[in-house]
Design a protein around this motif. Structure first.
Motif, PDB file in Angstrom:
ATOM      1  N   THR B 111       0.827  -1.217   0.000  1.00 30.36           N
ATOM      2  CA  THR B 111       0.000   0.000   0.000  1.00 30.36           C
ATOM      3  C   THR B 111       0.859   1.265   0.000  1.00 30.36           C
ATOM      4  O   THR B 111       0.334   2.360  -0.196  1.00 30.36           O
ATOM      5  CB  THR B 111      -0.944   0.032   1.221  1.00 30.36           C
ATOM      6  OG1 THR B 111      -0.162  -0.113   2.413  1.00 30.36           O
ATOM      7  CG2 THR B 111      -1.979  -1.065   1.133  1.00 30.36           C
ATOM      8  N   ILE B 112       2.153   1.109   0.230  1.00 28.61           N
ATOM      9  CA  ILE B 112       3.060   2.258   0.136  1.00 28.61           C
ATOM     10  C   ILE B 112       3.560   2.400  -1.302  1.00 28.61           C
ATOM     11  O   ILE B 112       3.631   3.500  -1.839  1.00 28.61           O
ATOM     12  CB  ILE B 112       4.257   2.070   1.109  1.00 28.61           C
ATOM     13  CG1 ILE B 112       3.739   2.044   2.552  1.00 28.61           C
ATOM     14  CG2 ILE B 112       5.281   3.183   0.932  1.00 28.61           C
ATOM     15  CD1 ILE B 112       4.778   1.630   3.577  1.00 28.61           C
ATOM     16  N   ARG B 113       3.851   1.286  -1.930  1.00 27.65           N
ATOM     17  CA  ARG B 113       4.353   1.298  -3.306  1.00 27.65           C
ATOM     18  C   ARG B 113       3.212   1.516  -4.311  1.00 27.65           C
ATOM     19  O   ARG B 113       3.359   2.240  -5.291  1.00 27.65           O
ATOM     20  CB  ARG B 113       5.086  -0.027  -3.573  1.00 27.65           C
ATOM     21  CG  ARG B 113       5.358  -0.388  -5.028  1.00 27.65           C
ATOM     22  CD  ARG B 113       6.311   0.579  -5.696  1.00 27.65           C
ATOM     23  NE  ARG B 113       6.585   0.181  -7.066  1.00 27.65           N
ATOM     24  CZ  ARG B 113       5.816   0.494  -8.108  1.00 27.65           C
ATOM     25  NH1 ARG B 113       4.720   1.220  -7.922  1.00 27.65           N
ATOM     26  NH2 ARG B 113       6.139   0.103  -9.315  1.00 27.65           N
ATOM     27  N   GLY B 118      -6.392  -1.581  -5.939  1.00 26.25           N
ATOM     28  CA  GLY B 118      -5.436  -2.638  -6.275  1.00 26.25           C
ATOM     29  C   GLY B 118      -4.463  -2.886  -5.128  1.00 26.25           C
ATOM     30  O   GLY B 118      -4.164  -4.041  -4.785  1.00 26.25           O
ATOM     31  N   ALA B 119      -3.983  -1.807  -4.528  1.00 21.19           N
ATOM     32  CA  ALA B 119      -3.033  -1.936  -3.419  1.00 21.19           C
ATOM     33  C   ALA B 119      -3.686  -2.618  -2.226  1.00 21.19           C
ATOM     34  O   ALA B 119      -3.076  -3.470  -1.569  1.00 21.19           O
ATOM     35  CB  ALA B 119      -2.509  -0.561  -3.023  1.00 21.19           C
ATOM     36  N   GLU B 120      -4.946  -2.227  -1.944  1.00 23.50           N
ATOM     37  CA  GLU B 120      -5.638  -2.837  -0.805  1.00 23.50           C
ATOM     38  C   GLU B 120      -5.923  -4.316  -1.061  1.00 23.50           C
ATOM     39  O   GLU B 120      -5.850  -5.136  -0.142  1.00 23.50           O
ATOM     40  CB  GLU B 120      -6.948  -2.081  -0.510  1.00 23.50           C
ATOM     41  CG  GLU B 120      -6.748  -0.645  -0.034  1.00 23.50           C
ATOM     42  CD  GLU B 120      -5.924  -0.536   1.248  1.00 23.50           C
ATOM     43  OE1 GLU B 120      -5.917  -1.495   2.040  1.00 23.50           O
ATOM     44  OE2 GLU B 120      -5.261   0.513   1.444  1.00 23.50           O
ATOM     45  N   MET B 121      -6.263  -4.648  -2.304  1.00 25.67           N
ATOM     46  CA  MET B 121      -6.487  -6.064  -2.627  1.00 25.67           C
ATOM     47  C   MET B 121      -5.197  -6.859  -2.425  1.00 25.67           C
ATOM     48  O   MET B 121      -5.217  -7.978  -1.902  1.00 25.67           O
ATOM     49  CB  MET B 121      -6.980  -6.200  -4.076  1.00 25.67           C
ATOM     50  CG  MET B 121      -8.421  -5.765  -4.249  1.00 25.67           C
ATOM     51  SD  MET B 121      -8.946  -5.751  -5.971  1.00 25.67           S
ATOM     52  CE  MET B 121      -9.036  -7.505  -6.322  1.00 25.67           C
ATOM     53  N   LEU B 122      -4.083  -6.264  -2.833  1.00 23.75           N
ATOM     54  CA  LEU B 122      -2.795  -6.931  -2.641  1.00 23.75           C
ATOM     55  C   LEU B 122      -2.486  -7.106  -1.151  1.00 23.75           C
ATOM     56  O   LEU B 122      -2.021  -8.163  -0.726  1.00 23.75           O
ATOM     57  CB  LEU B 122      -1.677  -6.120  -3.300  1.00 23.75           C
ATOM     58  CG  LEU B 122      -1.455  -6.359  -4.788  1.00 23.75           C
ATOM     59  CD1 LEU B 122      -0.495  -5.323  -5.361  1.00 23.75           C
ATOM     60  CD2 LEU B 122      -0.910  -7.764  -5.034  1.00 23.75           C
ATOM     61  N   ARG B 123      -2.757  -6.060  -0.378  1.00 22.17           N
ATOM     62  CA  ARG B 123      -2.469  -6.149   1.059  1.00 22.17           C
ATOM     63  C   ARG B 123      -3.305  -7.254   1.711  1.00 22.17           C
ATOM     64  O   ARG B 123      -2.798  -8.043   2.516  1.00 22.17           O
ATOM     65  CB  ARG B 123      -2.768  -4.803   1.730  1.00 22.17           C
ATOM     66  CG  ARG B 123      -2.362  -4.779   3.195  1.00 22.17           C
ATOM     67  CD  ARG B 123      -2.460  -3.403   3.817  1.00 22.17           C
ATOM     68  NE  ARG B 123      -1.830  -3.393   5.126  1.00 22.17           N
ATOM     69  CZ  ARG B 123      -1.545  -2.306   5.812  1.00 22.17           C
ATOM     70  NH1 ARG B 123      -1.813  -1.115   5.302  1.00 22.17           N
ATOM     71  NH2 ARG B 123      -0.975  -2.379   6.982  1.00 22.17           N
ATOM     72  N   GLY B 124      -4.581  -7.304   1.351  1.00 17.14           N
ATOM     73  CA  GLY B 124      -5.451  -8.338   1.906  1.00 17.14           C
ATOM     74  C   GLY B 124      -4.983  -9.736   1.508  1.00 17.14           C
ATOM     75  O   GLY B 124      -4.916 -10.644   2.339  1.00 17.14           O
ATOM     76  N   TRP B 125      -4.615  -9.891   0.243  1.00 17.81           N
ATOM     77  CA  TRP B 125      -4.197 -11.204  -0.257  1.00 17.81           C
ATOM     78  C   TRP B 125      -2.886 -11.650   0.378  1.00 17.81           C
ATOM     79  O   TRP B 125      -2.769 -12.764   0.905  1.00 17.81           O
ATOM     80  CB  TRP B 125      -4.079 -11.159  -1.787  1.00 17.81           C
ATOM     81  CG  TRP B 125      -3.184 -12.213  -2.373  1.00 17.81           C
ATOM     82  CD1 TRP B 125      -2.047 -12.007  -3.073  1.00 17.81           C
ATOM     83  CD2 TRP B 125      -3.341 -13.646  -2.295  1.00 17.81           C
ATOM     84  NE1 TRP B 125      -1.466 -13.201  -3.430  1.00 17.81           N
ATOM     85  CE2 TRP B 125      -2.256 -14.231  -2.964  1.00 17.81           C
ATOM     86  CE3 TRP B 125      -4.289 -14.472  -1.700  1.00 17.81           C
ATOM     87  CZ2 TRP B 125      -2.083 -15.610  -3.068  1.00 17.81           C
ATOM     88  CZ3 TRP B 125      -4.114 -15.855  -1.804  1.00 17.81           C
ATOM     89  CH2 TRP B 125      -3.040 -16.404  -2.485  1.00 17.81           C
ATOM     90  N   TYR B 436       0.708  -6.593 -11.010  1.00 19.89           N
ATOM     91  CA  TYR B 436       1.207  -7.514  -9.983  1.00 19.89           C
ATOM     92  C   TYR B 436       0.133  -8.539  -9.601  1.00 19.89           C
ATOM     93  O   TYR B 436       0.390  -9.733  -9.507  1.00 19.89           O
ATOM     94  CB  TYR B 436       1.666  -6.715  -8.768  1.00 19.89           C
ATOM     95  CG  TYR B 436       2.457  -7.516  -7.755  1.00 19.89           C
ATOM     96  CD1 TYR B 436       3.472  -8.371  -8.149  1.00 19.89           C
ATOM     97  CD2 TYR B 436       2.185  -7.406  -6.398  1.00 19.89           C
ATOM     98  CE1 TYR B 436       4.192  -9.111  -7.222  1.00 19.89           C
ATOM     99  CE2 TYR B 436       2.912  -8.135  -5.459  1.00 19.89           C
ATOM    100  CZ  TYR B 436       3.901  -8.990  -5.874  1.00 19.89           C
ATOM    101  OH  TYR B 436       4.617  -9.722  -4.956  1.00 19.89           O
ATOM    102  N   LEU B 437      -1.104  -8.042  -9.417  1.00 16.49           N
ATOM    103  CA  LEU B 437      -2.208  -8.949  -9.084  1.00 16.49           C
ATOM    104  C   LEU B 437      -2.425  -9.977 -10.201  1.00 16.49           C
ATOM    105  O   LEU B 437      -2.630 -11.161  -9.945  1.00 16.49           O
ATOM    106  CB  LEU B 437      -3.499  -8.146  -8.904  1.00 16.49           C
ATOM    107  CG  LEU B 437      -3.884  -7.744  -7.483  1.00 16.49           C
ATOM    108  CD1 LEU B 437      -5.102  -6.829  -7.513  1.00 16.49           C
ATOM    109  CD2 LEU B 437      -4.164  -8.973  -6.627  1.00 16.49           C
TER     110      LEU B 437
END
Lengths: 99, 532
Positions: B111-113, B118-125, B436-437
């Motif tokens: 979520t910083i990068r 999309g960032a939140e989905m990555l953080r959750g995953w 990335y996702l």
């Protein structure tokens, strides 16, 4: 100034320079030499002692090249760290959603 | 079965009292805040996280695995362990960048990068996956201890699994990462000392280094002492092509974050270091110890080979290093050896208990469930998460026999198709959360196709693992590169903020120019840029 820079300003240390790339190249080489040199040295193989000695020397050289730069980066960054940590907490707690 | 005398049990009990007591002694520090419970207040000198890197990556199953590959391939088998060398470049590249981000976890770094949904989905995953992975690793390592105890004392498998993980959990629950790091330090010393003693004892039992070399030569097995004894360029099960692939994965992988499963453990050590410099050295020296430890093991396993050649059963020869300890050490030292095995075991268990709990507390509970949680509450959530991970690991450990092949496949999935995206997220400003996702999702499907489905229908042959790696990387790129280029880059304001703080390496030209335009980089630096 010599080929290897030993004095850095904070702004220059933040940039990716030749000294970083020397460390990047030397570092895996050191690992290979230390790993192979250690096992062959235990087996009393002459090449083991040579590779291990080379590995130790390159490890020292790598630190000699990169350490002044890392010190400068660290010193400067720590001055800003408190502010960045506050931002991190606001972001984690949804108090600052947008960049 | 091994007979323990009073002195042997004395060492075991003494070690347990010291290690649990030392961990619990840091209770007051651990409970102060979330930062203390998970990162020891971000104030550690480099040698403490370095010892933790070493101790964590010396697990109960590590000597079994290293023995297996060295017994089979000789000293050249050490290259299998060389994946740890991603730290060579990482120590001076991705470690520096990650430390400057100050993210507690890799999930938070996303979520910083990256930015937005999309960032939140990555953080959750990533956080959910890491909670699962840590529970899985705890089960895997735990059941290995169950097997060791079964071999030594004839105990049921579950006893070794439950007993030592539970004892370890006492200090992790009490003091969090403070307990982990302090116990790791003394456990690392004990483990390294014992590895040297057992290996030296084994080598001397075989007649010493010269005799080992002579015997191998007489047996026509001198190739076992050659670190470059491959089976051909592409032929056999240990070709040069495999070696080159390993070098690329390990060494170039250091530019990225997450290119090795070990990154997630190291990331916690990186953030617990008191400075960027300490973070770099902790990763570098911890891994240097890991690699040289493997070399010590390899020499001892050659000793075991000359004493017990031609063991055909893998499960039997994999226990070679343990046998050196339990069959050749004198009474008294055997107990010390077992204490060292407990040290090896609990150091890994403690790290993964605390790490899994951190992902749950920081990324799931705080960020998604209760953003207003107090520090005291977060420490307690960390403890509850630790307990849940512990109980979950018992469940995984006991069903591990059935699921190991599936989960090794799952680990392989995580490594191959997302190796390149893990680097691109660090070095290429244009790479975005959707790219990335998509790489994670594509990798999931492509891995099944390449590893199992297409070979099953004879559409492609069963490929060696190194060829699978290159194919998965190429196929993945055919998906994530177009997805990246067809979707918008992250907002420039967000990228600039990240760039100024983390100073990433690679292709960040447009972001850097924007930062300069906004006056966020210094005047002196602009003069340098202008002078080029």
């Amino acid at each position: 100034m010599g080929f290897i820079r030993r004095n850095w300003t904070p702004w220059e240390a933040d940039e990716w320079r030749k000294e970083d790339w020397i460390a990047i190249v030397l570092s895996p080489l050191c690992y290979i030499l230390l790993m192979v040199g250690t096992v062959l040295s235990i087996l009393l193989n002459i090449w083991g002692f040579i590779l291990l000695a080379l590995g130790i020397f390159l490890t020292w050289l790598m630190h000699w090249v990169i350490d002044p730069k890392l010190k400068m980066i660290s010193g400067e960054y720590e001055k800003k760290q408190h502010e960045y940590l506050e931002q991190l907490e606001r972001n984690a707690r949804w108090e600052e959603i947008n960049g | 079965m091994v007979e323990f005398q009073f002195l042997d049990w004395f060492w075991v009990v003494l070690f347990l009292l010291v290690t649990v007591g030392l961990g619990v002694a840091f209770y007051r520090l651990g409970k102060r805040s979330e930062s203390d419970f998970f990162l020891a207040g971000r104030g550690l000198p480099w040698w403490l996280p370095a010892s933790s890197v070493y101790a964590t990556h010396t697990a109960t199953d590590t000597p079994i695995w290293v023995t297996g590959i060295v017994y089979k391939y000789g000293v050249a088998g050490l290259w299998y362990t060389f994946f740890a060398a991603w730290c060579a470049i990482s120590a001076f590249v991705s470690t520096r960048i990650f430390r400057r981000s100050l993210a507690y976890t890799q999930a938070e770094w996303n979520t910083i990068r990256f930015h937005g949904l999309g960032a939140e989905m990555l953080r959750g995953w990533i956080s959910g996956w890491q909670v699962f992975m840590n529970m899985f690793i705890l089960g895997w390592v735990g059941i290995a201890m169950g097997k060791v105890c079964q071999y030594l004392f004839g105990w049921d498998l579950w006893i070794g699994l439950v007993l030592f993980s539970s004892l370890c959990a006492i200090y992790v629950l009490a003091a969090g990462y403070w307990g982990v790091i302090m116990a790791d330090f003394q456990q690392g010393i004990i483990a390294f000392l014992m590895i040297i003693i057992v290996s030296a004892w084994g080598i001397m039992a075989a007649g010493g280094p010269t005799v080992i070399a002579d015997k191998l030569t007489v047996m026509g097995e001198a190739w076992r002492m050659n670190p470059f004894a491959f089976t051909g360029w592409f032929e056999g099960d240990f070709p040069v092509a495999w070696f080159i692939t390993m070098m690329v994965i390990a060494i170039i992988g250091g530019f990225g974050m997450g290119t090795s499963i070990d990154w997630y453990v190291e990331a916690q050590r990186i953030q617990s270091a008191k400075s960027v410099r300490d973070a770099s050295y902790s990763i570098w020296w911890g891994t240097a110890l890991v690699l040289t430890r493997n070399s010590v093991w390899a020499a001892a396993i050659l000793a075991f080979y000359v004493m017990s050649p031609n063991i055909a059963t893998q499960a039997e020869y994999e226990l070679g290093w343990f046998r050196l300890g339990f069959e050749y050490l004198p009474v008294g030292l055997i107990g010390f050896f077992f204490a060292a095995l407990i040290a090896i075991h609990v150091s890994t268990i403690a790290s993964h208990l605390n790490l899994g709990a951190m992902y749950f507390t920081r990324d799931l509970y705080l960020h998604y469930f209760k953003p207003k949680a107090t520090e005291k509450e977060l420490v307690w959530v960390g403890r509850v998460a630790t307990l849940i991970l512990l109980l979950g690991s018992f469940f995984y450990g006991l069903m591990m026999e059935d699921i190991t092949s599936w989960l090794i496949f799952a680990l392989w999935l995580m490594a191959a198709g997302i190796w390149l995206p893990n680097i691109l997220q660090v070095v290429w400003w244009r790479f975005n959360a959707w790219g990335y996702l998509s790489s994670w999702i594509a990798n999931l499907g492509l891995s099944w196709l390449v590893v199992w489905i297409l070979p099953h229908w004879n559409i492609i042959p069963v490929l060696p693992d190194y060829q699978q790696f290159w194919l998965l990387m190429l196929l993945g790129a055919l998906i994530f590169v177009p997805v990246t280029l067809l979707t918008k880059h992250e907002p420039m304001e967000h990228l600039v903020k990240y760039y100024v703080q983390a100073r990433p390496i690679g292709w960040w030209g447009p972001v850097k120019r924007e930062a300069q335009k906004l006056g966020l980089l210094t005047h002196i630096e602009m003069k340098i840029e202008g002078g080029k």
